[in-house]
Design a protein around this motif. Structure first.
Motif, PDB file in Angstrom:
ATOM      1  N   PRO A 296       0.806  -1.227   0.000  1.00  0.00           N
ATOM      2  CA  PRO A 296       0.000   0.000   0.000  1.00  0.00           C
ATOM      3  C   PRO A 296       0.834   1.271   0.000  1.00  0.00           C
ATOM      4  O   PRO A 296       0.346   2.333   0.363  1.00  0.00           O
ATOM      5  N   LEU A 297       2.103   1.156  -0.392  1.00  0.00           N
ATOM      6  CA  LEU A 297       3.026   2.285  -0.469  1.00  0.00           C
ATOM      7  C   LEU A 297       3.766   2.205  -1.795  1.00  0.00           C
ATOM      8  O   LEU A 297       4.032   1.121  -2.312  1.00  0.00           O
ATOM      9  N   ALA A 298       4.105   3.349  -2.342  1.00  0.00           N
ATOM     10  CA  ALA A 298       4.810   3.378  -3.619  1.00  0.00           C
ATOM     11  C   ALA A 298       6.251   2.919  -3.460  1.00  0.00           C
ATOM     12  O   ALA A 298       6.853   3.068  -2.386  1.00  0.00           O
ATOM     13  N   VAL A 299       6.805   2.349  -4.517  1.00  0.00           N
ATOM     14  CA  VAL A 299       8.222   1.976  -4.522  1.00  0.00           C
ATOM     15  C   VAL A 299       9.066   3.222  -4.249  1.00  0.00           C
ATOM     16  O   VAL A 299       8.826   4.295  -4.806  1.00  0.00           O
ATOM     17  N   GLY A 300      10.045   3.061  -3.361  1.00  0.00           N
ATOM     18  CA  GLY A 300      10.911   4.165  -2.976  1.00  0.00           C
ATOM     19  C   GLY A 300      10.481   4.868  -1.702  1.00  0.00           C
ATOM     20  O   GLY A 300      11.255   5.643  -1.129  1.00  0.00           O
ATOM     21  N   GLU A 301       9.261   4.591  -1.249  1.00  0.00           N
ATOM     22  CA  GLU A 301       8.759   5.232  -0.027  1.00  0.00           C
ATOM     23  C   GLU A 301       9.292   4.516   1.210  1.00  0.00           C
ATOM     24  O   GLU A 301       9.532   3.305   1.189  1.00  0.00           O
ATOM     25  N   PRO A 302       9.457   5.248   2.318  1.00  0.00           N
ATOM     26  CA  PRO A 302       9.765   4.573   3.585  1.00  0.00           C
ATOM     27  C   PRO A 302       8.618   3.670   3.990  1.00  0.00           C
ATOM     28  O   PRO A 302       7.451   3.978   3.713  1.00  0.00           O
ATOM     29  N   ALA A 303       8.952   2.551   4.616  1.00  0.00           N
ATOM     30  CA  ALA A 303       7.941   1.546   4.978  1.00  0.00           C
ATOM     31  C   ALA A 303       7.191   1.975   6.238  1.00  0.00           C
ATOM     32  O   ALA A 303       7.261   1.325   7.288  1.00  0.00           O
ATOM     33  N   ILE A 304       6.489   3.057   6.113  1.00  0.00           N
ATOM     34  CA  ILE A 304       5.618   3.577   7.169  1.00  0.00           C
ATOM     35  C   ILE A 304       4.213   3.491   6.606  1.00  0.00           C
ATOM     36  O   ILE A 304       3.870   4.216   5.666  1.00  0.00           O
ATOM     37  N   ASN A 305       3.420   2.576   7.119  1.00  0.00           N
ATOM     38  CA  ASN A 305       2.136   2.249   6.506  1.00  0.00           C
ATOM     39  C   ASN A 305       1.134   3.404   6.579  1.00  0.00           C
ATOM     40  O   ASN A 305       1.305   4.345   7.356  1.00  0.00           O
ATOM     41  N   PRO A 306       0.063   3.331   5.768  1.00  0.00           N
ATOM     42  CA  PRO A 306      -0.872   4.465   5.682  1.00  0.00           C
ATOM     43  C   PRO A 306      -1.495   4.897   7.002  1.00  0.00           C
ATOM     44  O   PRO A 306      -1.605   6.105   7.262  1.00  0.00           O
ATOM     45  N   VAL A 307      -1.928   3.956   7.836  1.00  0.00           N
ATOM     46  CA  VAL A 307      -2.573   4.371   9.091  1.00  0.00           C
ATOM     47  C   VAL A 307      -1.578   5.041  10.033  1.00  0.00           C
ATOM     48  O   VAL A 307      -1.871   6.109  10.584  1.00  0.00           O
ATOM     49  N   PRO A 308      -0.382   4.483  10.270  1.00  0.00           N
ATOM     50  CA  PRO A 308       0.589   5.232  11.074  1.00  0.00           C
ATOM     51  C   PRO A 308       0.916   6.606  10.490  1.00  0.00           C
ATOM     52  O   PRO A 308       1.086   7.575  11.238  1.00  0.00           O
ATOM     53  N   ARG A 309       0.999   6.717   9.170  1.00  0.00           N
ATOM     54  CA  ARG A 309       1.236   8.035   8.566  1.00  0.00           C
ATOM     55  C   ARG A 309       0.119   9.003   8.940  1.00  0.00           C
ATOM     56  O   ARG A 309       0.380  10.159   9.313  1.00  0.00           O
ATOM     57  N   ALA A 310      -1.121   8.524   8.816  1.00  0.00           N
ATOM     58  CA  ALA A 310      -2.252   9.397   9.143  1.00  0.00           C
ATOM     59  C   ALA A 310      -2.236   9.796  10.614  1.00  0.00           C
ATOM     60  O   ALA A 310      -2.530  10.950  10.972  1.00  0.00           O
ATOM     61  N   MET A 311      -1.874   8.853  11.492  1.00  0.00           N
ATOM     62  CA  MET A 311      -1.789   9.160  12.920  1.00  0.00           C
ATOM     63  C   MET A 311      -0.718  10.205  13.197  1.00  0.00           C
ATOM     64  O   MET A 311      -0.930  11.151  13.968  1.00  0.00           O
ATOM     65  N   ILE A 312       0.448  10.029  12.563  1.00  0.00           N
ATOM     66  CA  ILE A 312       1.550  10.975  12.777  1.00  0.00           C
ATOM     67  C   ILE A 312       1.174  12.349  12.240  1.00  0.00           C
ATOM     68  O   ILE A 312       1.398  13.379  12.900  1.00  0.00           O
ATOM     69  N   ILE A 313       0.590  12.385  11.037  1.00  0.00           N
ATOM     70  CA  ILE A 313       0.192  13.667  10.456  1.00  0.00           C
ATOM     71  C   ILE A 313      -0.791  14.386  11.368  1.00  0.00           C
ATOM     72  O   ILE A 313      -0.656  15.589  11.642  1.00  0.00           O
ATOM     73  N   ALA A 314      -1.786  13.651  11.878  1.00  0.00           N
ATOM     74  CA  ALA A 314      -2.781  14.269  12.766  1.00  0.00           C
ATOM     75  C   ALA A 314      -2.121  14.797  14.037  1.00  0.00           C
ATOM     76  O   ALA A 314      -2.432  15.905  14.504  1.00  0.00           O
ATOM     77  N   ALA A 315      -1.198  14.018  14.597  1.00  0.00           N
ATOM     78  CA  ALA A 315      -0.574  14.413  15.866  1.00  0.00           C
ATOM     79  C   ALA A 315       0.296  15.652  15.698  1.00  0.00           C
ATOM     80  O   ALA A 315       0.206  16.606  16.486  1.00  0.00           O
ATOM     81  N   VAL A 316       1.168  15.663  14.675  1.00  0.00           N
ATOM     82  CA  VAL A 316       2.066  16.816  14.532  1.00  0.00           C
ATOM     83  C   VAL A 316       1.313  18.048  14.029  1.00  0.00           C
ATOM     84  O   VAL A 316       1.694  19.187  14.333  1.00  0.00           O
ATOM     85  N   THR A 317       0.232  17.845  13.289  1.00  0.00           N
ATOM     86  CA  THR A 317      -0.591  18.983  12.863  1.00  0.00           C
ATOM     87  C   THR A 317      -1.254  19.640  14.057  1.00  0.00           C
ATOM     88  O   THR A 317      -1.309  20.878  14.158  1.00  0.00           O
ATOM     89  N   THR A 318      -1.737  18.841  14.989  1.00  0.00           N
ATOM     90  CA  THR A 318      -2.331  19.378  16.214  1.00  0.00           C
ATOM     91  C   THR A 318      -1.306  20.194  16.995  1.00  0.00           C
ATOM     92  O   THR A 318      -1.602  21.291  17.498  1.00  0.00           O
ATOM     93  N   VAL A 319      -0.084  19.663  17.087  1.00  0.00           N
ATOM     94  CA  VAL A 319       0.981  20.383  17.791  1.00  0.00           C
ATOM     95  C   VAL A 319       1.300  21.698  17.075  1.00  0.00           C
ATOM     96  O   VAL A 319       1.446  22.756  17.708  1.00  0.00           O
ATOM     97  N   ALA A 320       1.399  21.645  15.746  1.00  0.00           N
ATOM     98  CA  ALA A 320       1.727  22.853  14.989  1.00  0.00           C
ATOM     99  C   ALA A 320       0.646  23.918  15.145  1.00  0.00           C
ATOM    100  O   ALA A 320       0.942  25.110  15.346  1.00  0.00           O
TER     101      ALA A 320
ATOM    102  N   ALA B 115      -1.395  24.325  17.620  1.00  0.00           N
ATOM    103  CA  ALA B 115      -1.336  24.875  18.977  1.00  0.00           C
ATOM    104  C   ALA B 115      -0.215  25.903  19.103  1.00  0.00           C
ATOM    105  O   ALA B 115      -0.307  26.838  19.909  1.00  0.00           O
ATOM    106  N   ALA B 116       0.837  25.749  18.287  1.00  0.00           N
ATOM    107  CA  ALA B 116       1.968  26.686  18.328  1.00  0.00           C
ATOM    108  C   ALA B 116       1.787  27.829  17.333  1.00  0.00           C
ATOM    109  O   ALA B 116       2.672  28.686  17.224  1.00  0.00           O
ATOM    110  N   GLY B 117       0.678  27.816  16.604  1.00  0.00           N
ATOM    111  CA  GLY B 117       0.436  28.848  15.607  1.00  0.00           C
ATOM    112  C   GLY B 117       1.349  28.730  14.402  1.00  0.00           C
ATOM    113  O   GLY B 117       1.678  29.732  13.751  1.00  0.00           O
ATOM    114  N   ARG B 118       1.749  27.487  14.079  1.00  0.00           N
ATOM    115  CA  ARG B 118       2.692  27.262  12.973  1.00  0.00           C
ATOM    116  C   ARG B 118       2.061  26.338  11.938  1.00  0.00           C
ATOM    117  O   ARG B 118       1.131  25.569  12.221  1.00  0.00           O
TER     118      ARG B 118
END
Length: 374
Positions: A121-145, A147-150
Motif C-alpha cells: 500500500p506504499l509506492a516503490v521508494g517510499e519509507p515503509a511507514i504504513n498508511p494508518v501510522p502516517r495518518a496518525m503521525i500527520i494528525a498528531a504533529v498537525t495538532t501540535v503545529a 497549537a503553536a500557531g505554525r
C-alpha cells in the motif's frame, strides 16, 4: 497505559493477556513530542496521543535531543504479552521543518525499511511507514503545529534502533522492504497473540506476487515445506507465502485476488486437517481426527486390523508409518482431499491448485494435481 476497547486474550494460566502498542502508535507519540520541542516547547513526558479508535494512551519518553532546526524523541515499544519481534525496541522520531506548503513528508531513518517492490500500500521508494501510522503521525504533529500557531510543513524521520537486525526475523525481505522494519498498525493497539498481523502479511505477499506478475505462488505451512516446494518448482522468494496455520485466510484472499497457479505444501498432519475441511491448522485448536484418517485407510483398501490399529494410534505420523508399511498411498489421498477442500473454498476463482505433502526431512511423500490441471 490505557487498553480501553481491547478484547483481552487469555493466557494458558487463565490470566488475561496484556495488550500493547503498535510501532505506529509509538512513532506517533515520539513524533508528537519531537514536534512540540521543535516549536519551542518542552518535551512532554509522558506524551498523550489519540488512536484511531479514540483511545488516548500516554507514552513515556526514553530519549530526547534537539539542535538547530530539529528535535528528536524516542519511545520504547511495549507490545504487552504479544511475542512481537519489536517488543522493547526504541522507536525514534526526528522532526525538522520542511518546504513551505509541503505538508508532512516522511523519511526512513536507521532501522526502518524502504519499499522496493510494487504491490504494497506504499509506492516503490517510499519509507515503509504504513498508511494508518502516517495518518496518525500527520494528525498528531498537525495538532501540535496548530497549537503553536505554525504550519505543519514538516519532515518526519522515523527510525528503530537495531531495526535492520530485527527485520531478519520478519517477512520484510521477501516483500521487498529493504533496510529495516515496517512501521505498522491499524488501531494503534497490539492484541496479544492476534492472528491479524500474520494474515495481513500473507495478504501483502499475495499482493506483491501479483504486482510482480508472478503466475505461481506456494502457500506453505513451515520452513521445511517452503524450501522443498521452492526447489521442486524453482520458485523465487516473492512467490512463497508463509501460510502457517492460516489456510482459510490464505484461500479466501486468493479467491478475491487470484494467482493462476497455487501450490499448497505442508506436513502430513497439517494437510490432514485441511483435508478434513479445517481452515485453522494449529495443533492447539484442532487435532487430526484419527477415526477420519482410519476411514481414509479403509477407503484405500486397508485390512480391518490396520484400520483398527490406526484408530488407536497416538499420532497422524504413526498412521502414516503404518500405511507406508502396508504400501498404501495415504499421503497422496490426503493431498487429493486437501486439494478438493481448497478448490471448494476458492469456488470459481481461476486458479489451478496442486498439493504437496512434505515429510520432516523435506522429502515429497504425497502429491495431487498438476500444473495446468483445473
Amino acid at each position: 497505559m490505557d487498553g480501553d476497547g481491547v478484547n483481552e486474550a487469555e493466557g494458558t494460566d487463565g490470566r488475561a493477556l496484556r495488550p500493547g502498542w503498535t510501532t505506529g502508535a509509538c512513532a506517533t507519540a515520539a513524533a508528537a513530542a519531537a514536534a512540540t520541542a521543535l516549536f519551542g516547547g518542552d518535551f512532554p513526558d509522558p506524551v498523550t496521543i489519540t488512536l484511531p479508535g479514540g483511545q488516548r494512551p500516554a507514552f513515556a519518553l526514553a530519549v530526547t535531543d534537539r539542535g538547530d532546526g530539529w528535535a528528536m524523541a524516542g519511545v520504547i515499544k511495549d507490545a504487552g504479552d504479544d511475542p512481537d519481534v519489536t517488543h522493547g525496541a526504541l522507536v525514534r522520531a526526528r522532526v525538522a521543518p520542511g518546504p513551505a506548503g509541503g505538508g508532512v513528508t516522511f523519511r526512513a531513518g536507521p532501522g526502518v525499511g524502504t519499499v522496493t517492490l510494487p504491490g504494497l500500500p506504499l509506492a516503490v521508494g517510499e519509507p515503509a511507514i504504513n498508511p494508518v501510522p502516517r495518518a496518525m503521525i500527520i494528525a498528531a504533529v498537525t495538532t501540535v503545529a496548530q497549537a503553536a500557531g505554525r504550519a505543519a510543513d514538516l519532515v518526519v524521520e522515523i527510525g528503530i534502533d537495531k531495526g535492520e537486525v530485527l527485520a531478519r526475523r520478519t517477512l520484510n525481505g521477501r516483500l521487498g522492504i529493504i533496510g529495516g522494519l515496517s512501521v505498522l498498525g491499524t488501531t494503534g493497539i497490539v492484541v496479544p497473540y492476534s492472528c491479524a498481523a500474520w494474515i495481513a502479511s500473507i495478504h501483502r505477499g499475495v499482493d506483491v506476487a501479483r504486482a510482480a506478475g508472478l503466475t505461481h505462488v506456494a502457500a506453505c505451512t513451515g520452513r521445511t515445506s517452503e524450501a522443498t516446494v521452492a526447489r521442486h518448482y524453482g520458485l523465487p522468494e516473492q512467490a512463497l507465502l508463509d501460510m502457517g496455520d492460516f489456510a482459510g485466510g490464505t484461500l479466501k484472499y486468493l479467491r478475491r485476488h487470484p494467482v493462476p497457479h497455487l501450490t499448497i505444501a505442508g506436513g502430513f498432519a497439517k494437510l490432514g486437517k485441511l483435508a478434513q475441511g479445517l481452515m485453522d491448522l494449529h495443533s492447539k485448536r484442532h487435532a487430526v481426527d484419527l477415526d477420519w484418517l482410519a476411514g481414509v485407510l479403509a477407503d484405500l483398501g486397508a485390512a480391518p486390523d490396520l484400520v483398527s490399529a490406526a484408530r488407536g494410534a497416538n499420532t497422524a505420523l504413526q498412521v502414516l508409518q503404518m500405511a507406508d508399511a502396508a504400501g498404501l498411498p495415504v499421503a497422496d489421498r490426503v493431498a487429493a482431499l486437501a486439494r478438493r477442500v481448497a478448490l471448494g473454498v476458492l469456488e470459481d476463482a481461476p486458479i489451478t491448485v496442486d498439493v504437496l505433502v512434505i515429510d520432516r526431512q523435506g522429502g515429497l511423500i504425497g502429491h495431487a494435481g498438476a500444473v495446468g490441471q483445473a
